[in-house]
Design an enzyme around this catalytic site. Structure first.
Site: not given
Ligand code: AMP
Length: 114
Positions: A30-31, A87, A94-95, A100, A102
């Protein structure tokens, strides 16, 4: 289905720190890590979220979940333990609309989550 940042990572169009890859899944760090180890596991066969799982086969989801456990093991988290979080939707925060898992580990995690 909307193209997401995880589709681009899967196609290797944007960089990610890959933790594990096989025929079924891609795992990358995760970034914005929320624990010393924070890895995301996506199935190569796209699903937008957990809510679509009832439309999938048990084999597809079983393969995915077994791979999530394999990734955690590969990250050396079996002994001390870890948490797996999905999420889903707005209330789940969920974003990214590409399912995915975690995997969070490397420290004692708090419960309940916020
Ligand atoms: P969610 O909020 O469950 O949808 O998690 C999305 C996750 O993706 C978050 O923890 C972000 O930090 C992660 N994320 C977003 N863009 C990237 C990326 N380019 N590389 C790795 N992780 C990412």
């Amino acid at each position: 289905m909307e193209d997401t940042i995880f589709d681009k990572i899967l196609r290797k169009e944007i960089p990610a720190k890959i933790a594990y890859e096989d025929d079924d899944v891609l795992a990358f760090h995760d970034i914005d890590p929320q624990a010393p180890v924070h890895v995301l596991v996506i199935p190569k066969k796209k699903r937008t979220g957990v809510k679509t799982f009832p439309r999938a086969s048990a084999e597809e989801i079983g393969t995915y979940m077994i791979a999530v456990a394999k990734v955690a093991s590969h990250l050396d988290l079996d002994t001390d333990g870890y948490r797996v979080v999905f999420n889903q939707g707005r209330n789940g925060q969920q974003s990214v609309d590409y399912v995915h898992a975690h995997i969070l580990g490397g420290r004692t995690l708090k419960w309940p989550p916020g």
